[in-house]
Design an enzyme around this catalytic site. Sequence first.
Site, short mmCIF file in Angstrom:
data_model
loop_
_atom_site.label_atom_id
_atom_site.label_comp_id
_atom_site.label_asym_id
_atom_site.label_seq_id
_atom_site.Cartn_x
_atom_site.Cartn_y
_atom_site.Cartn_z
N GLU A 45 0.64 -17.22 -62.74
CA GLU A 45 1.00 -16.73 -61.18
C GLU A 45 1.88 -15.70 -60.77
OE1 GLU A 45 1.30 -19.47 -58.16
OE2 GLU A 45 -0.05 -20.97 -58.95
N SER A 92 5.91 -22.08 -59.20
CA SER A 92 4.78 -22.76 -60.09
C SER A 92 4.37 -21.38 -60.98
CB SER A 92 3.79 -23.16 -59.36
OG SER A 92 3.87 -24.43 -58.99
N ARG A 135 -5.29 -19.10 -55.25
CA ARG A 135 -3.78 -18.13 -55.63
C ARG A 135 -4.40 -16.72 -56.05
NH1 ARG A 135 -3.13 -21.61 -53.39
NH2 ARG A 135 -1.91 -23.55 -53.74
#
Length: 378
Positions: free
Chosen positions: A370, A250, A166
């Site tokens: 994130e 998320s 990520r």
Amino acid sequence: MTEVAPIPFSQLTTLRVGAAPERMVDARTPDQLVDALREVWADDEEWMVLGGGSNLLVGDEPFPGTVVRILTSGFQVVGGAPAGRVRLRVEAGQNWDELVAWTVAHGLAGIEAMSGIPGTAGAAPIQNVGAYGQEIVQTLVEVDLIDRHTGEVSTVPASGLGLGPRTSVLKRHGGGAPERDAVILSLTLELAHVGTDDRPLRDARLRAALGVREDRPVSLPWIREHVLAIRRSKGMVLDAPDADTHSAGSFFQNPILPEAVAQGLPDDCPRWPVEPDLDPVVVIPLDEYTGALPTAPPARSDVKVPAAWLIEHAGIEKGFRLPRSRAGVSTKHALALTNRGGATGGEVAELARFIRSRVAAEFGIVLQPEPVTVGVEL
């Protein structure tokens, strides 16, 4: 490019929070996008680009600068692929799930497990988007980007983007500066041409997520349909009547820990091995080379643990809200923070800080967010 009346971020992001910026420009072609960015950079003003707004948490004060909306779209087959594979050049503003749907319908494999992920294609390499065992790093060939410091457009291979879990050199972690300050204009993917008939599903993580036996063949359309069903059950597809979808997906990354640290977690905490780099590059200056190679250090063994498990076992259940807050944990998935109706960016940030503090107090692990944050502190 076209200057437009600024639109509040609460209308342009999936979290539905954020004030309007001072100025907004729409770029609908690659040339317009390049011109808009060069203009704001030349004026040395505050700026940001906006695609689908699905990975963004914006504060409640007006952004003091120009927002460039990337509204380019489209994709085409290009040359250079080996036999049995197809390369697609995709504009940065192309809707991601529409792209996935097209590839599945045309029998191209490689991104089908990422069905239903909201946002635009240009954002995919920035955080190395992935789901159920597939990541962009597996199919990305190169990107065209424009550099913030030089204003030059160049083609950069996937190997030059520092793609990891990520992350990439282009990602603004939280509200910080990226390692490489540049904007993606387009990307090139290489996908396997497998057709739409049933075939063996080799990826173990995807088989486990879909409940498919190793010996059961399935088709790309079947995979897409069932991935969408799973994401829908978790509130992870855009569905206006469902408040659980008013999120940034998320919100926290699954932490990657040294195995020795992970051993200190409860036995029932799930963990997945992360493959070490078994072939590290060793650079030895010529004037120091004696003909013998140094002893390689032992490969570090890391494991990934689910942030959702840590959150729930820190006492934060699905549906949790702070008193008088309109932000809450999704009722379907503990890893998503949602706008339950009229929440502010400050309320979402307050909930995120509370969750991080509870997990840190319970397990000694600081969760990393994130989404990119603008005008808020986590």
